[in-house]
Scaffold this active site. Structure first.
Site, PDB file in Angstrom:
ATOM      1  N   TYR A 115       0.838  -1.205   0.000  1.00  0.00           N
ATOM      2  CA  TYR A 115       0.000   0.000   0.000  1.00  0.00           C
ATOM      3  C   TYR A 115       0.875   1.258   0.000  1.00  0.00           C
ATOM      4  O   TYR A 115       1.480   1.608   1.022  1.00  0.00           O
ATOM      5  CB  TYR A 115      -0.951   0.012   1.203  1.00  0.00           C
ATOM      6  CG  TYR A 115      -1.842  -1.209   1.295  1.00  0.00           C
ATOM      7  CD1 TYR A 115      -2.249  -1.896   0.147  1.00  0.00           C
ATOM      8  CD2 TYR A 115      -2.273  -1.694   2.522  1.00  0.00           C
ATOM      9  CE1 TYR A 115      -3.053  -3.015   0.228  1.00  0.00           C
ATOM     10  CE2 TYR A 115      -3.088  -2.823   2.605  1.00  0.00           C
ATOM     11  CZ  TYR A 115      -3.469  -3.477   1.457  1.00  0.00           C
ATOM     12  OH  TYR A 115      -4.255  -4.593   1.538  1.00  0.00           O
ATOM     13  N   HIS A 126       0.444 -12.045   1.161  1.00  0.00           N
ATOM     14  CA  HIS A 126      -0.419 -11.062   0.497  1.00  0.00           C
ATOM     15  C   HIS A 126      -0.816 -11.531  -0.909  1.00  0.00           C
ATOM     16  O   HIS A 126       0.036 -11.713  -1.759  1.00  0.00           O
ATOM     17  CB  HIS A 126       0.322  -9.725   0.394  1.00  0.00           C
ATOM     18  CG  HIS A 126      -0.572  -8.564   0.118  1.00  0.00           C
ATOM     19  ND1 HIS A 126      -0.133  -7.275   0.128  1.00  0.00           N
ATOM     20  CD2 HIS A 126      -1.915  -8.493  -0.156  1.00  0.00           C
ATOM     21  CE1 HIS A 126      -1.143  -6.458  -0.145  1.00  0.00           C
ATOM     22  NE2 HIS A 126      -2.230  -7.173  -0.329  1.00  0.00           N
TER      23      HIS A 126
END
Ligand code: NAD
Length: 321
Positions: free
Chosen positions: A56, A122
């Site tokens: 992010y 992830h």
């Protein structure tokens, strides 16, 4: 705040969790100082679960969250991830054991802590399943033994893959996104009964379908097929005409789930934190909910293809069509 136990982790997590991807400018540039205020407001109001990732903002969200959590680390449960670092495949991904070991050190530094509570692979759909099972998860389990992380989980979009990996490895948590909300409830068909039976902590992310279920609508990168976007716009209009913000209804709906430990909403503004807190413990209006779900019915449970083709859910459709 309402708290739930996150499966066999025993962690007592807030029903509403703080998704920190907007702090990395993933939905457009945000005011950093306002982001810090949003984190502090969340903690004051009882939100104790914070989810972030190196991906992010390419480290920015972790850095900003780390700054905001200075002096508050003991009050929160901190979840981050490894394996995904950028958008494009293959350059942006590395699920090797070597990278996982380096990644945790980078995350610990950015987050200004010495232990990650929930450490997750992830977006497992961008790796071959042999590597996740044979290399990535074993590396994470070693970090657990060393005390650098407390619990190990997986995150991703294709439900059947999440289930297959969790069947083969002893993970503590599963994070699924955009699969339990007003547009898609297939989480309950594929994953919830399995997770419940095994005591695996279940985390539901993106209850606003990554901003599709808001008045502002989807960001331009949104992968949902066009008919899904159109149906969401119609439902938002229907709510607006009745003086309701569809985001409120969407969150109230998701928060009613009977097994999910925490529902993660992406937040970077105090206004959104306060608004979203007001949905906790407030069931949706049954009539409005029924009407909105009728509007969304033609677009319900339409999943898009995400990750490597070998990992797609079998019924998934091409992105953006
Ligand atoms: P989301 O559905 O929570 O939507 C977030 C967007 O909605 C942001 O633009 C935010 O500013 C806006 N928003 C929030 N509250 C609002 C409100 N009340 N009214 C109008 N707009 C509002 O999507 P998300 O951020 O992608 O998902 C939540 C979190 O879950 C992420 O931040 C991340 O931490 C996690 N997540 C993880 C994965 C993964 O691990 N693979 C995938 C998706 C999400």
């Amino acid at each position: 705040m309402i708290y739930h136990v996150l499966g066999k982790t025993g962690l007592r997590v807030s029903a509403l969790g703080f998704g920190a991807s907007p702090l990395g400018n993933e939905f457009g540039p945000v005011d950093a100082a306002e982001g810090v205020r949003a984190v502090h407001c969340a903690i004051e109001q009882g939100i104790n679960y914070f989810d972030v990732a190196p991906y992010y903002g390419r480290g920015l969200a972790e850095t900003r969250l780390g700054e905001a959590l200075a002096g508050h680390r003991q009050e929160v449960i901190l979840a981050t991830k490894a394996g995904r670092y950028d958008k494009e495949w293959p350059e942006g991904f590395d699920y090797s054991a070597k990278r996982i070991v380096r990644s945790v050190e980078e995350s610990l530094r950015r987050l200004r802590t010495d232990c990650i509570d929930v450490y997750q692979v992830h977006d497992i759909e961008f790796a071959h399943r042999e590597q996740i099972l044979g290399e990535t998860l074993p590396a994470m389990f070693r970090l657990k033994e060393q005390g650098k992380v407390r619990f190990v989980g997986i995150t991703g979009y294709p439900l059947q893959l999440l289930r297959a990996i969790a069947e083969a490895a002893n993970v503590d948590t599963i994070l699924s996104y955009c699969r339990y909300d007003l547009l898609d409830t297939s989480l309950d068909e594929v994953l919830t009964p399995f997770a419940r039976a095994r005591g695996i902590g279940l985390i539901n992310a993106s209850p606003l379908h990554m901003r599709l279920l808001t008045d502002k609508g989807a960001p331009e990168w949104h992968p949902a097929p066009k008919r899904v976007v159109a149906a969401a716009q119609e439902a938002a209009r229907y709510c607006r005409e009745r003086g309701v913000d569809i985001a409120d209804l969407a969150l109230q709906f998701a928060l009613q789930h009977s097994y999910v430990g925490t529902t993660l909403v992406g937040m970077s503004k105090v206004e959104h934190v306060q608004r979203n807190l007001s949905a906790v413990g407030k069931p949706p209006d049954p009539e409005l909910l029924a009407a909105v779900r009728r509007i969304l019915a033609p677009a319900a449970n339409i999943a898009w293809q995400e990750g490597l083709p070998e990992n797609y859910d079998p019924y998934a459709v091409p992105k953006g069509l």
